[in-house]
Design a protein around this motif. Structure first.
Motif: not given
Ligand SMILES: Cc1cc2nc3c(=O)[nH]c(=O)nc-3n(C[C@H](O)[C@H](O)[C@H](O)COP(=O)(O)OP(=O)(O)OC[C@H]3O[C@@H](n4cnc5c(N)ncnc54)[C@H](O)[C@@H]3O)c2cc1C
Length: 418
Positions: A308-324
């Motif tokens: 894709a032309e663009n990516v949006i990272l909206a994977s949440g925080s620790y709770f959703s494992q967007g941050l580990v």
């Protein structure tokens, strides 16, 4: 697979960005591993309840200027006061257009009732919920609270005790219906979602209406746990018409039936406008060329890349494992974007669990327009939105929902303006 924009994460942030982009003609995919914070939602979106220095906020649209001065890395500071106010108004209008019925305004916080019966400030609340305009009184003098017999995720007595402190006369009642007996045989089945499924059937709702009419007496409002309308809309309206009474719901412990319905509604709206929603797939890794991400790979699609032309990272925080959180670092697992955290683990938290927790403020570092950084260099086509951003504390500041919605709209606008 080629899209204009790939959105990683189908929670509030990903869905808001996705709906905005497809509405403006973009071809978008949302790839989402699973449940989001909406499944646990209170039914309200918080915008700004406290400044970082602890000052209580009642008018977010004016107090945001103080926040910008106190916390320059806060997502609202990156937006700036003018954009913050423009986006809150836009969000209020868009949510309505997407079929999410909310009350409230960024001009002034109102108060939601917590599962313990206390009042907390908030921005927008789903219209079916009981709310108050003042932080120390309820809008009713006499109410009846009903609970489903055997439902352990709603504690009527706490609510009754709190309400009486404010001078509201309050009686609690139990609901016994034949259809609930099967659930009751196994206590673990007695959960909000299963109860809501039963009340989605008109014959059960009619019996509930009779029960409420018989027991409630001359109260101003009947309060029920939020176990209405998981697959159906209009359940509460139907019940109000049948009983001839005003009925509002109160939040239960998770899962949140209205939160799940909100998620489903936003997802349907996205799909109805041509968006592709891939639930149960996880983005694992990305390939970069210079300062752009050019391909993404997911668990289900193996070697077949998403482009894709663009990516949006909206994977949440620790709770959703967007941050580990690993023993020695906090990291973002897909792109390994730069994350703001303090080096020594013993400085991540305060032993007093009620204190401000430093780890809540850790998150992905971005440019002023929310583009992700990799080893200090901007990734030109990777935008970051929602709970995984750096610089805010959703619990102490009461701003989780607002950060997710406003940053999602902002990055979607940036993509469209290219
Ligand atoms: C339990 C809980 C309850 C909350 N309740 C409220 C509330 O009532 N009001 C409020 O204002 N705020 C609340 N918040 C704050 C909350 O963070 C925001 O309101 C908001 O819902 C977060 O949305 P999000 O889209 O940024 O992240 P999330 O809702 O966490 O969604 C992220 C999504 O990304 C997906 N994902 C993660 N990694 C990948 C991957 N590699 N590939 C594909 N998908 C991936 C996850 O499965 C998830 O669906 C709550 C937070 C939590 C944790």
């Amino acid at each position: 697979m080629k899209f204009d924009t790939i959105i990683i994460g189908g929670g509030l942030s990903g869905l808001v960005a996705g709906n905005y982009l497809v509405r403006h003609g973009q071809r978008c995919v949302i790839i989402s591993s699973g449940q989001s914070a909406l499944h646990f939602s209170s039914g309200s979106l918080d915008l700004l309840n406290f400044l970082p220095d602890g000052t209580a906020v009642s008018h977010p649209s004016t107090s945001v200027a103080q926040l910008v001065a106190q916390a320059p890395a806060h997502p609202y500071a990156k937006l700036g006061v003018v954009k913050f106010n423009e986006l809150t108004a836009k969000a209020e209008r868009l949510m309505e257009e997407w079929g999410i019925q909310l009350e409230g305004s960024a001009l002034k916080n109102h108060y939601r009732v917590t599962p313990m019966g206390t009042l907390k400030p908030t921005w927008l609340t789903l219209k079916e919920y009981a709310v108050a305009e003042s932080e120390n009184s309820l809008p009713w003098k006499k109410v009846a609270i009903f609970n489903v017999a055997g439902f352990l995720d709603f504690y009527t007595q706490f609510v009754v005790d709190e309400f009486r402190k404010w001078g509201t006369e309050c009686e609690s009642h139990l609901i016994h219906l034949p259809a609930l007996e099967n659930l009751r045989k196994n206590p673990s089945e007695m959960r909000s979602v299963n109860i809501a499924r039963l009340f989605d059937q008109t014959e059960n709702l009619d019996l509930l209406a009779l029960d409420l009419q018989r027991e409630a007496g001359d109260v101003e409002v009947i309060l029920l746990p939020a176990v209405l309308g998981i697959t159906q809309t209009g359940t509460l309206k139907y019940l109000c018409q049948k009983t001839g009474k005003e009925i509002r719901v109160l939040p239960t412990l998770p899962p949140s039936v209205p939160g799940i319905r909100t998620q489903q509604r936003l997802r349907k709206c996205f799909q109805d406008q041509g968006g592709v929603y891939m639930l149960g797939d996880t983005v694992l890794r990305a390939e970069k060329e210079q300062d752009r991400v050019v391909r993404l790979y997911s668990y289900n699609h193996g070697d077949i890349p998403f482009v894709a032309e663009n990516v949006i990272l909206a994977s949440g925080s620790y709770f959703s494992q967007g941050l580990v959180a690993a023993p020695d670092r906090v990291y973002e697992p897909i792109f390994d974007l730069d994350v703001d955290f303090v080096a020594h683990r013993n400085q991540w938290y305060d032993l007093n669990v009620f204190a401000r927790q430093p780890y809540h403020g850790f998150g992905v570092k971005t440019t002023a327009d929310f583009r992700g950084l990799y080893r200090g260099q901007m990734l030109k086509n990777v935008y970051v939105a929602g709970a995984l951003l750096e610089g805010f504390n959703p619990i102490k500041e009461g701003c989780g929902g607002g950060v997710s919605v406003l940053t999602a709209l902002y990055v979607a606008e940036q993509i469209l303006s290219k």
